[in-house]
Design an enzyme around this catalytic site. Sequence first.
Site, mmCIF file in Angstrom:
data_model
loop_
_atom_site.group_PDB
_atom_site.id
_atom_site.type_symbol
_atom_site.label_atom_id
_atom_site.label_comp_id
_atom_site.label_asym_id
_atom_site.label_seq_id
_atom_site.Cartn_x
_atom_site.Cartn_y
_atom_site.Cartn_z
ATOM 1 N N CYS A 18 0.672 -1.221 -0.091
ATOM 2 C CA CYS A 18 0.051 0.274 0.074
ATOM 3 C C CYS A 18 0.881 1.383 0.117
ATOM 4 C CB CYS A 18 -1.122 -0.013 1.059
ATOM 5 S SG CYS A 18 -1.944 1.395 1.405
ATOM 6 N N CYS A 39 -0.487 4.156 2.118
ATOM 7 C CA CYS A 39 -0.332 3.893 3.504
ATOM 8 C C CYS A 39 1.077 4.168 3.895
ATOM 9 C CB CYS A 39 -0.717 2.657 3.979
ATOM 10 S SG CYS A 39 -2.106 1.873 3.193
ATOM 11 N N ASP A 40 2.261 3.844 3.215
ATOM 12 C CA ASP A 40 3.483 3.594 3.542
ATOM 13 C C ASP A 40 4.456 4.488 2.601
ATOM 14 O OD1 ASP A 40 2.789 1.669 5.390
ATOM 15 O OD2 ASP A 40 2.992 0.097 4.044
#
Length: 307
Positions: free
Chosen positions: A133, A136-137
Amino acid sequence: MLYDVVIIGGGPAGLTAGLYAARGRLKSLLIEKALTGGLVTTTEWVENYPGFEEGVTGAELAQKMEKQAVRFGLEIIQGTVVDISLNGNIKKITLEADKFYEAKSIILTTGAHPRLLKIEGENEFRGKGVSYCATCDGAFYKGSNIAVVGGGDSAVQEAIFLTKFAETVYIIHRREQLRAEKILQERAHANPKIKFIWNSVPERITGDNIGVNALHLRDVKTGEKSSINVQGVFIYIGYNPNTEFLKGLVPLNGSNYIITDENMHTSVPGIFAAGDVRSKPLKQIATAVGDGATAAMAAEKYIEENF
Ligand code: NAP
């Protein structure tokens, strides 16, 4: 508790089914095991969903869909469905901790989860350099070198997004031709931070106690091995449908996607499926919402005719 419709899965297909079912004044419950929005929330920027001229973040789009469905009366709860059984026309949906609901109809919208590379180091460094992701990261990788594995829409779109943070983004693809839509290909080729490594597959991810430091590759044509120094490995090699919990309840195709007719009806009366979990040629937010609307209308008709 008997519902007209229980929707399992809270991505765009499920939320749209919920919107249509609630507006049809059906007593409707949506069960989602994590956060509503599904895979859309892991997409930073959506620019091919009609109505958002300049694009929209995946998170905002999901939030808007949820609010809209709830406004018309959809109930949403968090829970993991572990079993579905049939008692005549009534379906029993069992959640963890033996909580259960009953429904006249079910719409399965459980979507899909990222496929794993299944190579050495993938599991060990998950969350320490290995990610599925970028939204997200990505921000953890300012000034780093990153590898993105895959050649589809997800890989190319997220590689472009990751250039906001990374110094260099390597796209590792097992062929010489990308699968992604042409506009994404053009953007990736024009981006000076993106470098392509063709005809190559990852074999091993290595690192230390801080995290990943290298990805080891094999050229599928020559067999030659090489390594690149990267701090992040983002894996986008497709998805597998979330159908394990169905345990043979409805027919699946050879890749475990649910088979439906054009009204989203499975061969089990009163059980429908919509969105990415369904066997179909095009998996997009735009097609998921169409599926969701169709399934809800078909469920309404099924209930009228059978109860
Ligand atoms: P995908 O289209 O299935 O592409 C997967 C990619 O990974 C392919 O390039 C494939 O190579 C490669 N691959 C598969 N298994 C591999 C392995 N074991 N090792 C190395 N490479 C491997 O998956 P996706 O990109 O996640 O897209 C999924 C669906 O969502 C698609 O229908 C896509 O159109 C849609 N989507 C759309 C958008 C958008 O509209 N912007 C964004 C994201 C996703 P080959 O090409 O050689 O098969």
